[in-house]
Motif scaffolding. Structure first.
Motif, PDB file in Angstrom:
ATOM      1  N   ASP A  74       0.806  -1.216   0.000  1.00  0.00           N
ATOM      2  CA  ASP A  74       0.000   0.000   0.000  1.00  0.00           C
ATOM      3  C   ASP A  74       0.842   1.270   0.000  1.00  0.00           C
ATOM      4  OD1 ASP A  74      -2.177  -1.687   0.216  1.00  0.00           O
ATOM      5  OD2 ASP A  74      -2.236  -1.573   2.405  1.00  0.00           O
ATOM      6  N   THR A  90      -8.515  -6.069  -8.835  1.00  0.00           N
ATOM      7  CA  THR A  90      -7.951  -5.651  -7.544  1.00  0.00           C
ATOM      8  C   THR A  90      -7.276  -4.294  -7.716  1.00  0.00           C
ATOM      9  OG1 THR A  90      -7.564  -7.945  -6.906  1.00  0.00           O
ATOM     10  CG2 THR A  90      -6.389  -6.234  -5.661  1.00  0.00           C
ATOM     11  N   ASP A 104      -7.708  -1.109   2.269  1.00  0.00           N
ATOM     12  CA  ASP A 104      -9.165  -1.168   2.346  1.00  0.00           C
ATOM     13  C   ASP A 104      -9.644  -0.016   3.225  1.00  0.00           C
ATOM     14  OD1 ASP A 104     -11.809  -1.745   2.444  1.00  0.00           O
ATOM     15  OD2 ASP A 104     -11.614  -3.576   3.656  1.00  0.00           O
ATOM     16  N   ALA A 132     -12.765   0.922   3.654  1.00  0.00           N
ATOM     17  CA  ALA A 132     -14.091   0.640   4.221  1.00  0.00           C
ATOM     18  C   ALA A 132     -15.059   1.802   4.007  1.00  0.00           C
ATOM     19  CB  ALA A 132     -13.976   0.317   5.714  1.00  0.00           C
ATOM     20  N   GLU A 162      -9.352   7.762   1.954  1.00  0.00           N
ATOM     21  CA  GLU A 162      -9.001   7.375   0.596  1.00  0.00           C
ATOM     22  C   GLU A 162      -8.471   8.564  -0.192  1.00  0.00           C
ATOM     23  OE1 GLU A 162     -10.884   4.813  -3.128  1.00  0.00           O
ATOM     24  OE2 GLU A 162     -12.155   5.451  -1.463  1.00  0.00           O
TER      25      GLU A 162
END
Length: 363
Positions: free
Chosen positions: A297, A325, A330, A332, A338
């Motif tokens: 990440d 992908t 993640d 959520a 984000e």
């Protein structure tokens, strides 16, 4: 005009002008704009040159009537604003506000006309005569509604303070203080009027310093208190603009390669930011058909992958089947996190592109 009058005018017109744009899109902001504009106009109609010109031109105390009518409209708009922002999406609890204001305005206008346009003084707006009994009744009607609006708005502000976020709570507290000062300002005038009506020989008089100080506290409290939500909205807008600007290099590169991911929609600044995040993520998903995305990440690794995958896509290389992908943690559904992560990727991507351009120019 005194220094207090000039300060009041500057604050009120500044608040009015600053809310013109928000007033175009929001009922609550229209009410707040009307409150400040009405109060600013009422202060204009207290200026001696304007009063003298209007009285000499019309032969009536028209400036006095206009001052009171604009003041009433201002107080009513302020109460309507507070009622709207504290109803929490429920139906209006105060449909009586504007009908009652209309009745009060009609009563004042009727008293003014019936008196022959001379209601505030016995004879002449500028003569040092005592206020007529009719004028005191007129002022009692005016002050009653004005104090009702200010007291009700202060009560709503104070009640909402208990559940508001900390910064907004400060604004509500300042607004409540302003309302209390406004009630005191008009309350002491009304008390003198009522006592004089009962006993014309009373020695009670208005206290000039109390009137000026409470007026200034009222105006400062309301303008400052109601500006805090606007300041919060302004800072949020600046943050959204900064995020859009930071995401722009990454978004430009991805939409240039995959123009279909750009959504043909218009909306608010916040909606544009959400749309840009979604478009970047869709562009990254398309890139997974060109090169396998990194497992980690780290924004730097993802930026290197995006830059390399875009190069392969432009030359026609790639596997042709998206992996499904999208790189990144993640979140959520946390759009704020984000967006922050994508801003880091965009910053690294911008550095990657600048580095490649430098190497190309050097060779």
């Amino acid at each position: 005009m005194t220094l207090v009058d000039w300060l009041a005018l500057i604050l009120l017109w500044g608040a009015s002008i600053s809310r013109i744009r928000p007033a175009r899109h929001s009922h609550e902001q229209r009410m707040l704009w009307a409150a400040f504009t009405g109060l600013a106009l009422s202060r204009v109609f207290t200026a001696a040159p304007i009063v003298a010109w209007m009285d000499d031109t019309t032969g009536t105390e028209l400036a006095t009537l206009l001052r009171h009518l604009t003041g009433l409209l201002s107080a009513t708009s302020l109460l309507a604003y507070v009622e709207a922002i504290t109803r929490h999406g429920r139906p209006s609890r105060a449909r009586w506000i504007w009908p009652t204001a209309a009745v009060v305005i009609a009563v004042l206008a009727t008293m003014f006309v019936a008196r022959g346009g001379r209601i505030y003084w016995v004879d002449g707006a500028h003569a040092p005569f005592p206020t007529a009994a009719e004028g005191r009744v007129y002022l009692a009607v005016f002050d009653s509604w004005l104090m009702t609006c200010l007291a009700a708005a202060g009560w709503l502000f104070a009640g909402y303070t208990r559940v508001a976020p900390p910064l907004l709570r400060l604004g509500l507290a300042l607004s409540t203080i302003g309302m209390v000062a406004g009630v005191i300002n008009r309350g002491h005038v009304m008390a003198v009027n009522v006592v004089t009506l009962i006993d014309p020989d009373t020695t009670w008089r208005e206290i000039p310093i109390l009137g000026r100080s409470t007026l200034l506290i009222c105006i400062v409290g309301i303008t400052t208190g109601t500006s805090i939500p606007a300041w919060r909205a302004g800072t949020a807008r600046l943050r959204e603009l900064a995020a859009l600007r930071d995401l722009r290099p990454l978004w430009d590169a991805l939409t240039a390669q995959y123009p279909d991911v750009a959504l043909p929609m218009r909306g608010t600044l916040q909606a544009r930011l959400v749309r840009r995040v979604l478009e970047i993520r869709d562009g990254m998903l398309n890139l997974t058909s060109v090169a396998e995305p990194p497992m980690g990440d780290d924004p730097g690794e993802v930026a290197i992958w995006v830059a390399g995958a875009l190069e392969d896509a432009r030359t026609g290389r790639g596997r042709g089947v998206p992996s499904g992908t999208i790189p990144g943690p993640d979140f959520a559904g946390d759009m704020k996190k984000e967006t922050q992560w994508l801003r880091q990727v965009a910053a690294q991507f911008k550095q990657q592109r600048s580095g490649r351009r430098t190497v190309s120019l050097g060779s």
